[in-house]
Write a protein that holds these residues in place. Structure first.
Motif: not given
Length: 492
Positions: A273-279, A219-223, A54-57, A84-89
């Motif tokens: 995903m924290a980078r994505f949420l910040a975007f 910068g999402m190098h693990s996605t 879990v991450a809080l942004v 790494v997880y699958r993030i589905g939808s």
């Protein structure tokens, strides 16, 4: 209890404070983070197997990340922020932003007709159908069924580089049973069609477009849609349920999800995903879309049939006077959630390796981080108190038996009404429909349905007897008699 293997990073130190261009401070103190942590810890403690990160942004800054459990219990590898997880939808958010990026680059307009890019949808929609545009497609308003007619999963598995061919074949077996340009009706095949439209409009392979135009600039190098060996080595082992020890049989899906790449094909990490949420909050250093486009996008949504609203790439949930935007994800062995308040700019990311995790919206966490959410949390607690009263009185949902009988009949026929199911349950049924249909076929005709009790969590428990056996059900029913959750077990 899944709280073993805990890793914690307070503040933005874990990911680097310089990742985002936000000039505002996170404005949360240690007491608030400790209170939020206790809430999330309690959620994690209810799960026995799998892992959860879990991450809080807050206002574009990562303020807290914690991982629970083992990414691989057999090898005693604890989960971390880089598991790494699958993030589905949640992939749909990337596809939605890819459409906006294609608009920004001049490849396409939101008001362009869908059939200009997808002429094969013409026969599906019918000759008398009114014009529908790409905005309607991206907001689930074309009228398409949730899935294609694919009882043997002919289009739902296959290598990633085959997704285009399989999507075309799936569209030829897709129905459009609903009126277009009206209420949103969630459609996975619709987002596969959107991926095809983006590809054709831009002249660039969809996977390449998303990875090069969105993922890498952030910068999402693990996605990735195409995880290499290094990424797969960090993939958490998936479980059907966090209360069981059986791992999910998901190797075929790891190789590829068939036509479902644009609607559910991405792998990612909590860090990425924290980078994505910040975007999404307008705080990325090198954003692929400007803030005006983001604000306009999150300000535009359409009502759905189950009470939610849908925009381009996101679902919107109303919580009293507040709202959350984002998306859930569910694939074989994995669950995910990434939502945020676009006004307060507070978000919670949850990635997990069991299908029954990441179902909480962590409303109390939002209340700890922002006073604006305190009334919402109070109202939620009042609702829980009402549920507790129902438990004490042992009164079932008024339409619980009707809903259960309907659901059983649909499973036996292999034709679920996905609009009558909650999003998470609908996805689980979709992924397991063949096995479910076979199971009910073996049981024979339904003979009786008996209410047993309301369990301590507020779910109704029923026993159903068939000619060839019996099942116990645990289910919850939401507004509009939507079946939100349903689990079953064989009665010895």
């Amino acid at each position: 209890m899944i709280a073993r293997g805990i890793l914690l990073a307070a503040g933005a130190a874990l990911l680097g404070a310089s990742l985002y261009a936000s000039s505002a401070t996170a404005q949360v103190d240690a007491r608030q983070l400790e209170a939020a942590a206790r809430i999330i810890d309690a959620e994690a403690a209810g799960h026995q197997n799998g892992s959860m990160t879990v991450a809080l942004v807050v206002r574009g800054e990562v303020v807290w990340v914690r991982s629970y459990g083992y990414a691989d219990e057999g090898r005693t590898i604890p989960a971390t922020s880089d598991t790494v997880y699958r993030i589905g939808s949640i992939t749909k958010q990337f596809t939605g932003f890819a459409l906006l990026k294609a608009v920004a680059e001049g490849h396409v307009r939101l008001e362009d007709r869908v059939i200009d890019y997808l002429p094969e949808l013409g026969p599906v929609l019918g000759a008398d159908a009114p014009p529908v545009d790409l905005l309607a497609l991206a907001t689930h308003r074309v009228g398409l069924a949730r899935e294609p007619d694919d009882p043997d999963y002919a289009y739902s598995t296959g290598a990633t580089d085959q997704w285009r061919q399989l999507a075309n074949e799936a569209l030829a077996h897709t129905r459009a049973p609903y009126a277009p340009n009206e209420r949103s009706r969630y459609s996975n095949i619709g987002y596969a069609a959107l991926g095809l439209a983006i590809e054709r409009a831009s002249g660039i392979d969809y996977v390449t477009f998303v990875e090069d135009r969105l993922i890498r600039p952030l910068g999402m190098h693990s996605t990735s849609f195409r995880p290499d060996e290094a990424l797969l080595a960090r993939l958490a082992v998936g479980y059907r349920s966090s209360s069981g020890s059986d791992t999910a049989e998901s190797k075929s899906e790891i190789a590829g999800r068939g036509y479902r790449i644009p609607n559910g094909g991405l792998f990612s990490t909590a860090s990425d995903m924290a980078r994505f949420l910040a975007f999404e909050m307008g705080a990325a250093r090198h954003p692929p879309l400007d803030n005006a486009t983001l604000e306009a996008n999150f300000g535009r949504s359409f009502p759905g049939v189950t009470g939610d609203r849908f925009g381009i790439g996101f679902a919107e949930e109303a919580h009293g006077e507040r709202r959350l935007v984002g998306h859930n994800g569910l694939t074989t062995g994995y669950a995910s959630s990434a939502f945020f308040d676009p006004e307060e700019r507070i978000g919670v990311i949850c990635l997990a390796s069991a299908e029954d995790m990441c179902q909480s919206r962590f409303i109390d966490v939002y209340a700890e981080l922002s006073p604006a959410w305190v009334p919402v949390a109070k109202a939620l607690r009042a609702a829980k108190a009402a549920s507790a009263a129902r438990v004490a009185a042992q009164q079932p949902y008024p339409q619980g038996e009707v809903v259960l009988r309907r659901f059983i009949g649909e499973l036996a026929a292999g034709a679920p009404d996905y609009d009558a199911l909650g999003e998470v349950l609908g996805g689980a049924v979709r992924d397991n429909l063949t096995a479910l249909r076979n199971q009910f076929s073996g049981l024979g005709p339904l003979q009786s349905v008996a209410f047993l009790r309301v369990d301590p969590g507020g779910a109704d428990v029923y026993e159903t007897r068939f000619a060839g056996g019996a099942l116990h059900w645990t289910l919850t029913v939401g507004e509009g008699d939507i079946l939100e959750t349903a689990t079953m077990r064989t009665v010895p």
